[in-house]
Design an enzyme around this catalytic site. Structure first.
Site, PDB file in Angstrom:
ATOM      1  N   HIS A  55      -7.005  -0.133   1.512  1.00  0.00           N
ATOM      2  CA  HIS A  55      -6.450  -1.199   2.347  1.00  0.00           C
ATOM      3  C   HIS A  55      -5.364  -0.602   3.249  1.00  0.00           C
ATOM      4  O   HIS A  55      -4.520   0.169   2.780  1.00  0.00           O
ATOM      5  CB  HIS A  55      -5.862  -2.303   1.459  1.00  0.00           C
ATOM      6  CG  HIS A  55      -5.354  -3.452   2.266  1.00  0.00           C
ATOM      7  ND1 HIS A  55      -6.184  -4.394   2.844  1.00  0.00           N
ATOM      8  CD2 HIS A  55      -4.095  -3.782   2.636  1.00  0.00           C
ATOM      9  CE1 HIS A  55      -5.458  -5.257   3.520  1.00  0.00           C
ATOM     10  NE2 HIS A  55      -4.186  -4.914   3.415  1.00  0.00           N
ATOM     11  N   ASP A 112      -6.925  -8.050  -2.380  1.00  0.00           N
ATOM     12  CA  ASP A 112      -5.940  -7.016  -2.026  1.00  0.00           C
ATOM     13  C   ASP A 112      -4.751  -6.947  -2.991  1.00  0.00           C
ATOM     14  O   ASP A 112      -3.639  -6.612  -2.574  1.00  0.00           O
ATOM     15  CB  ASP A 112      -5.430  -7.219  -0.586  1.00  0.00           C
ATOM     16  CG  ASP A 112      -6.544  -7.059   0.444  1.00  0.00           C
ATOM     17  OD1 ASP A 112      -7.493  -6.298   0.181  1.00  0.00           O
ATOM     18  OD2 ASP A 112      -6.464  -7.709   1.497  1.00  0.00           O
ATOM     19  N   GLU A 159      -5.145   7.570   5.158  1.00  0.00           N
ATOM     20  CA  GLU A 159      -6.256   7.001   4.370  1.00  0.00           C
ATOM     21  C   GLU A 159      -7.252   8.101   4.011  1.00  0.00           C
ATOM     22  O   GLU A 159      -7.754   8.181   2.891  1.00  0.00           O
ATOM     23  CB  GLU A 159      -6.977   5.899   5.152  1.00  0.00           C
ATOM     24  CG  GLU A 159      -6.157   4.659   5.407  1.00  0.00           C
ATOM     25  CD  GLU A 159      -6.972   3.560   6.074  1.00  0.00           C
ATOM     26  OE1 GLU A 159      -8.185   3.465   5.837  1.00  0.00           O
ATOM     27  OE2 GLU A 159      -6.378   2.790   6.844  1.00  0.00           O
TER      28      GLU A 159
HETATM   29  C1  GRF Z   1      -9.905   1.212   7.220  1.00  0.00           C
HETATM   30  O1  GRF Z   1      -8.728   1.025   7.932  1.00  0.00           O
HETATM   31  C2  GRF Z   1      -9.746   0.664   5.830  1.00  0.00           C
HETATM   32  O2  GRF Z   1      -8.446   0.759   5.337  1.00  0.00           O
HETATM   33  C3  GRF Z   1     -10.125  -0.786   5.981  1.00  0.00           C
HETATM   34  O3  GRF Z   1     -11.171  -0.778   6.911  1.00  0.00           O
HETATM   35  C4  GRF Z   1     -11.049   0.358   7.753  1.00  0.00           C
HETATM   36  C5  GRF Z   1     -12.359   1.071   7.686  1.00  0.00           C
HETATM   37  O4  GRF Z   1     -12.403   2.144   8.606  1.00  0.00           O
HETATM   38  N1  GRF Z   1     -10.467  -1.373   4.716  1.00  0.00           N
HETATM   39  P1  GRF Z   1     -13.563   3.215   8.527  1.00  0.00           P
HETATM   40  O5  GRF Z   1     -14.865   2.439   8.632  1.00  0.00           O
HETATM   41  O6  GRF Z   1     -13.439   3.930   7.224  1.00  0.00           O
HETATM   42  O7  GRF Z   1     -13.345   4.116   9.703  1.00  0.00           O
END
Ligand code: GRF
Length: 229
Positions: free
Chosen positions: A116, A152, A181
């Protein structure tokens, strides 16, 4: 772990990844050389760009279009049938933009994780970067957590924090968060696959064999004379 292939002794488990779109987190996971087999990537959109990334990596792809099902319940049960055909140890939500039913979440209890784009429990839901900017927070970030019914809010595995700059837009802040991420999601999966994640009696994730280091992210940066001890 369940349903291991013949080479079970050398195969520590398998994962199924669910996506809805771009797939940049999927790419980070595929490139991370994790100690598990990625059995399949499933999307609720046939045209999700992430499916192409999976195919480039030789991973089997499946589509379960949510639009073809009259309600959440019937979509989720078809999705579960598709997932279970791969017998995964872990199900990974990598940008899977669907709210899941109670039955689905319970079926994969303690083996369903999500990323998230905020420092939970702050900013659950959508538009996290714009909301953080609107509130004037100076630190923002991302979270990998186990999925529970409470959207979440499941047990937190790992978080990364980034500074918010004065001239940030949702896009620039989002890019800074996304970079993190891509670092923390593969790490969380690695810990899971290595059996290092435990939930204690209070539902808190405890991670075995990790280093704790005392560092602070201060944002904006302090004047240097105030930094001197
Ligand atoms: C990411 O920002 C994730 O945190 C959210 O959705 C987005 C997905 O991006 N849950 P991607 O498809 O991995 O580029």
């Amino acid at each position: 772990m369940r349903n291991k292939p013949e080479s079970a002794d050398t195969n520590p488990g398998s994962i199924v990844i669910l996506i809805s779109g771009r797939g940049s987190n999927l790419r980070a996971i595929l490139e991370a050389d994790l100690p598990c087999r990625i059995a399949a990537v499933i999307s609720n959109h046939a045209d999700a760009p992430g499916l192409g990334i999976a195919r480039q990596h030789g991973i089997q792809t499946m589509t379960v279009e949510h639009r073809n099902y009259p309600d959440r319940q019937s979509f989720d049960s078809e999705l579960a049938i598709c997932i279970d055909s791969f017998h995964p140890d872990l199900v990974v939500l990598a940008g899977f933009m669907r709210i899941l039913t109670h039955e689905f979440v319970m079926r994969y209890k303690n083996r369903l994780i999500n990323i998230h784009p905020s420092l939970l429990p702050a900013y659950g839901g959508l538009n996290t970067h714009a909301r953080a900017l609107q509130d004037g927070v100076k630190i923002h970030g991302c979270t990998v957590h186990f999925v529970t019914e409470d959207l979440d809010h499941g047990p937190i595995i790992i978080q990364a924090a980034v500074p918010v700059f004065m001239d940030d837009t949702p896009a620039t802040l989002g890019a800074r968060v996304l970079h993190q991420e891509h670092r923390i999601f593969p790490q969380a999966i690695r810990w899971f696959c290595n059996g290092q994640l435990n939930l204690d009696a209070d539902g808190i994730v405890r991670i075995q064999d990790t280093e704790q280091r005392e560092t602070a992210l201060i944002s904006p940066r302090m004047e240097s004379r105030q930094c001197a001890s």
